[in-house]
Design a protein around this motif. Structure first.
Motif, PDB file in Angstrom:
ATOM      1  N   TYR A  96      72.408 -65.893   2.421  1.00 23.52           N
ATOM      2  CA  TYR A  96      71.300 -65.989   1.483  1.00 23.52           C
ATOM      3  C   TYR A  96      71.105 -64.641   0.794  1.00 23.52           C
ATOM      4  O   TYR A  96      71.335 -63.578   1.384  1.00 23.52           O
TER       5      TYR A  96
ATOM      6  N   GLN B 261      67.575 -67.192  -1.296  1.00 25.67           N
ATOM      7  CA  GLN B 261      68.316 -68.156  -2.100  1.00 25.67           C
ATOM      8  C   GLN B 261      69.672 -68.395  -1.455  1.00 25.67           C
ATOM      9  O   GLN B 261      70.404 -67.447  -1.165  1.00 25.67           O
ATOM     10  N   PHE B 262      70.004 -69.647  -1.255  1.00 26.67           N
ATOM     11  CA  PHE B 262      71.249 -70.024  -0.594  1.00 26.67           C
ATOM     12  C   PHE B 262      72.453 -69.650  -1.450  1.00 26.67           C
ATOM     13  O   PHE B 262      72.519 -70.022  -2.626  1.00 26.67           O
TER      14      PHE B 262
ATOM     15  N   GLN C  34      77.632 -71.770   2.606  1.00 27.40           N
ATOM     16  CA  GLN C  34      77.677 -72.020   4.041  1.00 27.40           C
ATOM     17  C   GLN C  34      79.121 -72.223   4.469  1.00 27.40           C
ATOM     18  O   GLN C  34      79.908 -72.831   3.737  1.00 27.40           O
TER      19      GLN C  34
ATOM     20  N   GLY D 108      79.531 -75.944   1.215  1.00 29.81           N
ATOM     21  CA  GLY D 108      78.433 -76.043   0.267  1.00 29.81           C
ATOM     22  C   GLY D 108      78.159 -74.693  -0.346  1.00 29.81           C
ATOM     23  O   GLY D 108      78.338 -73.654   0.306  1.00 29.81           O
ATOM     24  N   ARG D 109      77.730 -74.708  -1.583  1.00 26.96           N
ATOM     25  CA  ARG D 109      77.537 -73.481  -2.331  1.00 26.96           C
ATOM     26  C   ARG D 109      76.308 -73.626  -3.219  1.00 26.96           C
ATOM     27  O   ARG D 109      76.064 -74.695  -3.784  1.00 26.96           O
TER      28      ARG D 109
ATOM     29  N   LEU E 159      71.044 -61.898   3.664  1.00 23.15           N
ATOM     30  CA  LEU E 159      70.803 -62.407   5.004  1.00 23.15           C
ATOM     31  C   LEU E 159      71.881 -63.398   5.391  1.00 23.15           C
ATOM     32  O   LEU E 159      72.281 -64.233   4.584  1.00 23.15           O
TER      33      LEU E 159
ATOM     34  N   GLY F 202      74.265 -78.464   8.361  1.00 22.68           N
ATOM     35  CA  GLY F 202      73.198 -79.392   8.027  1.00 22.68           C
ATOM     36  C   GLY F 202      71.829 -78.782   8.233  1.00 22.68           C
ATOM     37  O   GLY F 202      71.648 -77.860   9.029  1.00 22.68           O
ATOM     38  N   GLY F 203      70.850 -79.299   7.534  1.00 22.01           N
ATOM     39  CA  GLY F 203      69.511 -78.728   7.564  1.00 22.01           C
ATOM     40  C   GLY F 203      68.683 -79.123   8.767  1.00 22.01           C
ATOM     41  O   GLY F 203      67.541 -78.689   8.885  1.00 22.01           O
TER      42      GLY F 203
ATOM     43  N   GLN G  77      68.038 -72.284  12.030  1.00 17.33           N
ATOM     44  CA  GLN G  77      68.940 -71.208  11.659  1.00 17.33           C
ATOM     45  C   GLN G  77      68.431 -69.907  12.265  1.00 17.33           C
ATOM     46  O   GLN G  77      67.239 -69.605  12.232  1.00 17.33           O
TER      47      GLN G  77
END
Lengths: 114, 108
Positions: free
Chosen positions: A35, A44-45, A48, A56-57, A90, A98-99, A103
């Motif tokens: 992040y 902000q992502f 992953q 995922g981006r 970070l 997955g959410g 984390q």
């Protein structure tokens, strides 16, 4: 059980240079997310990694790239640094992708681009 | 784009008082998480609430979720100076989408 660690803690780079940030995930975690957090904003992502593959981006240009190694540690590389790249970076590890998973965040790397 | 939006942006309370902050989001979710961040350091996970849950407790923390209103709230009871931090809600997909956070200051 060791927590998530990041290196370096602080970094100062010049516009146009390249930087590599490192992250060691928590023991037993196979997923790492990166992040970017600008001052006064939420994280902000960026992307992953799950079992060494990008999973995922976010909305970041290709000059932001990453790697995950067999021991699940990870690197974030940023090429052609711009002033707006100055931020806290970070990394966070989790048990799986997955959410639905908590984390675990590292302390961050503060990058300043001049 | 940010999915979760926290309100208020900042909150100042006296030690011992309760602090309430809200989070609104735009699209359907499976889970919502709350995190705390002290002084620009790493985030610490507080609570995860699933879309089929309405309320969850953890120590002095109480989280509610109203999926019909697409909103969540975090209540910190009997606040302490150590609760001074920024609080973020994050909605899930394969990633977490964070809002800008609520900065809470607890005065001694």
């Amino acid at each position: 059980e060791t927590g998530v660690t990041q290196s370096p803690t602080h970094l100062i780079k010049t516009r146009g240079q390249q930087v590599t940030l490192r992250c060691s995930s928590q023991s037993g975690h196979n997923t790492v997310s990166w992040y970017q957090q600008a001052l006064g904003q939420g994280p902000q992502f960026i992307f992953q990694y799950y079992r060494e593959e990008e999973n995922g981006r976010g909305n970041f240009p290709p000059r932001f790239s990453g790697l995950q190694f067999p021991n699940y540690s990870s690197e974030l590389n940023v090429n052609a640094l711009e002033l707006d790249d100055s931020a806290l970076y970070l990394c966070a590890s989790s048990l799986a992708a997955g959410g639905a998973y908590e984390q675990y965040f590292g302390p961050g790397t503060r990058l300043t681009v001049t | 784009s940010q999915q979760g939006e926290e309100d208020p942006q900042a909150l100042s309370i006296q030690e011992g008082e309760n602090a309430t902050m809200n989070c609104s989001y735009k699209t359907s979710i499976n889970n919502l998480q709350w995190y705390r961040q002290n002084s620009g350091r790493g985030l610490v996970h507080l609570i995860l609430i699933r879309s089929n849950e309405r309320e969850k407790h953890s120590g002095r923390l109480r989280v509610t979720l109203d999926t019909s209103k697409k909103s969540s709230s975090l209540l910190i009871t009997a606040s302490r100076a150590a609760d001074t931090a920024s609080y973020f809600c994050a909605t899930d997909d394969y990633k977490l989408s964070f809002g800008a956070g609520t900065t809470v200051t607890v005065r001694a």
